[in-house]
Design an enzyme around this catalytic site. Structure first.
Site, PDB file in Angstrom:
ATOM      1  CE  LYS A  22      -2.506   1.562  57.056  1.00  0.00           C
ATOM      2  NZ  LYS A  22      -3.248   0.922  55.970  1.00  0.00           N
ATOM      3  CG  ASN A  23      -4.632  -2.655  55.879  1.00  0.00           C
ATOM      4  OD1 ASN A  23      -4.493  -1.455  56.121  1.00  0.00           O
ATOM      5  ND2 ASN A  23      -4.029  -3.245  54.859  1.00  0.00           N
ATOM      6  CB  CYS A 117      -0.696   5.098  49.866  1.00  0.00           C
ATOM      7  SG  CYS A 117       0.236   5.193  51.380  1.00  0.00           S
ATOM      8  NE  ARG A 122      -5.725   2.861  47.065  1.00  0.00           N
ATOM      9  CZ  ARG A 122      -5.118   2.633  48.219  1.00  0.00           C
ATOM     10  NH1 ARG A 122      -4.146   3.407  48.616  1.00  0.00           N
ATOM     11  NH2 ARG A 122      -5.480   1.626  48.986  1.00  0.00           N
ATOM     12  CG  ASP A 125     -15.752   0.695  40.447  1.00  0.00           C
ATOM     13  OD1 ASP A 125     -14.672   0.860  41.037  1.00  0.00           O
ATOM     14  OD2 ASP A 125     -15.956  -0.241  39.659  1.00  0.00           O
ATOM     15  CG  ASP A 307      -0.475  -3.557  51.371  1.00  0.00           C
ATOM     16  OD1 ASP A 307      -0.522  -2.982  50.262  1.00  0.00           O
ATOM     17  OD2 ASP A 307      -1.388  -3.453  52.212  1.00  0.00           O
ATOM     18  NE  ARG A 399      -1.565   6.422  55.830  1.00  0.00           N
ATOM     19  CZ  ARG A 399      -1.772   5.668  54.757  1.00  0.00           C
ATOM     20  NH1 ARG A 399      -1.078   5.846  53.679  1.00  0.00           N
ATOM     21  NH2 ARG A 399      -2.711   4.734  54.762  1.00  0.00           N
TER      22      ARG A 399
END
Ligand code: UD1
Length: 432
Positions: A22-23, A117, A122, A125, A307, A399
């Site tokens: 996924k990522n 999520c 989060r 910057d 995760d 997701r």
């Protein structure tokens, strides 16, 4: 609306095939915006974050053609639009990759602030500092990020990340591939998906060296060409099924993995008394005896992945003795603990630390998923629990997990997706 219904307490036997990561997918799909040609991307997982990423590309004007359920061809050559509206971005944290990709492509991007999520604050910057170092002006106004480098274009620079950030590393990489000169990212993230994005971009003609170490060098090129690329297997999906076997017991062959990416998870499970056998691209997970306690601290790769923290905590709830979990990345990653307590888990949370006292068994209960990996952890707990567990808000889980119920049914789990009539939902929400 749907929920999962699990009749737990059954050990798992058989094989599970792991999907694409996924990522990696949610970064590689927007990275296609940088390519002056057709990208054929293989091993794409069928998850809602991917569906949304493809929808955003279509809305921007990309040609998106499904070749089969895991392969897509993307043609971004005719896109003229660098603005992404609010709605899709709110649904997905990874929408921040559109800033780097559009900025790299057009020297301009206007993208709504990302959602995703709720794991605590989060910020982006570090992403913004990176774009500014490459010469972009960046403003955040009215919920949108406006990045502009049209006057002089982007130029290579040294970008030092004060904190290791997966997203900022990949976003700066995307902005830098077509910039003039050399960009050096120091204190870069080393996660497998950082390497996968670099490999994708290099296979399309980029010049990126050092991905997978903490210094990444990107020499800007004139343009990227089309090509074919296959996404790596999902480290966290594989880890989640390893945790399912650890918690529920059994003997499962997990197929199509990169065992090296799983070392940090394997090491912990072995400490807990789980047997793991590596065989090429597959690993076998065997749990015959009770689980032993251990401690876990989440860290950037190659440390233990945040995760996987909720899924491993589910296993520790059933281990003999008291374990300590230290969440080193996110400040709000224990929201699932109250749900686990409904199953009889004994967990005390104090800031970043959770103290988990193992219990003899968990008992099935109605639960609500509160984010993607918390939801996955509830599945792990539900498979091991005695009795019936119902998990609501499964859109969080969908997701990031491709056919979770089908894969678990394939190894003998009693898990079903059940339609929840609207009337029941109203009753549930009134209940508070
Ligand atoms: C990615 C993953 C997410 C995973 C996380 C850590 C995706 C789409 N998501 O998220 O599943 O949990 O890596 O492995 O790949 N930070 C800042 N400023 C920034 C950016 C980050 O302070 O500009 C902080 C964050 O608050 C956090 C830490 O850095 O404490 C790590 O965040 P980061 O690695 O950026 O996570 P994401 O890329 O958002």
């Amino acid at each position: 609306m749907y929920k999962y219904v699990i009749h737990g307490g059954k050990p798992l036997f058989g094989e599970i095939e792991i999907s694409g990561a996924k990522n990696a997918a949610v970064a590689i799909l927007p990275a296609a915006l940088l390519v002056d040609g057709v990208c054929r991307i293989e091993n794409i997982p069928q998850i809602s974050d991917v569906t949304l990423s493809l929808e955003i590309l279509r809305e921007l004007g990309a040609g998106v053609r499904s070749i089969n359920k895991n392969t897509v061809e993307i043609d971004c050559r005719h896109i003229r639009n660098f603005c992404v509206p609010d709605d899709p971005c709110r649904k997905m944290r990874a929408s921040y990759y559109l800033i780097g990709a559009l900025l790299g492509r057009f020297g301009r991007a206007q993208v709504s602030m990302p959602g995703g999520c709720n794991l605590g604050v989060r910020p982006i910057d570090l992403h913004i500092k990176g774009f500014e170092a490459l010469g972009a002006n960046v403003d955040v106004l009215g919920g949108f990020v406006y990045a502009n480098a049209q006057e002089n274009g982007l130029s290579g620079a040294t970008v030092y990340m004060d904190q290791v950030s997966v997203g900022a590393t990949m976003n700066v990489m995307m902005a830098a591939v077509l910039a003039k000169g050399l960009t050096v990212i120091e204190n870069a993230a080393k996660e497998p998906h950082v390497v996968d994005l670099a490999n994708f971009l290099n296979s399309m003609g980029a010049d990126i060296m050092g991905a997978g170490t903490d210094v990444i060098k990107i020499r800007g090129v004139e343009k990227l060409h089309g090509g074919t690329y296959s996404i790596i297997p999902d480290q966290i999906e594989a880890g989640t099924y390893m945790a399912c076997v650890a918690a529920a017991g059994g003997n499962v062959l997990i197929k199509n993995v990169i065992p090296k990416h799983l070392d940090c998870i394997t090491a912990k499970l072995v400490e807990m008394g789980v047997e793991i056998q590596e065989d090429g691209d597959d690993i076998r997970v065997i749990r015959k005896h009770g689980l032993k306690r251990t401690n876990i601290k989440t860290m950037p790769y190659p440390g233990f992945p945040t995760d996987m923290q909720p899924q491993m905590t589910a296993c520790l709830c059933l281990a003999q003795g008291t374990s300590m979990v230290n969440e080193g990345i996110w400040e709000n990653r224990y929201r699932y603990v109250e749900e686990f307590k409904r199953m009889g888990a004994k967990i005390q949370v104090d800031g970043k630390i959770a103290v988990v006292e193992g219990v003899d068994h968990l008992t099935g209960a109605p639960l609500q998923a509160c984010d993607l990996r918390a939801g996955a952890a509830m599945v792990v707990a539900g498979l091991a629990a005695v009795g019936t567990t119902e998990i609501g808000s499964i859109h969080y889980i969908e997701r990031g997990y491709d056919d979770l119920t089908g894969k678990l049914q394939g190894v003998g789990a009693d898990i079903r997706i059940v339609d929840v009539p609207d009337d029941d939902l109203r009753t549930e929400s009134h209940a508070g």
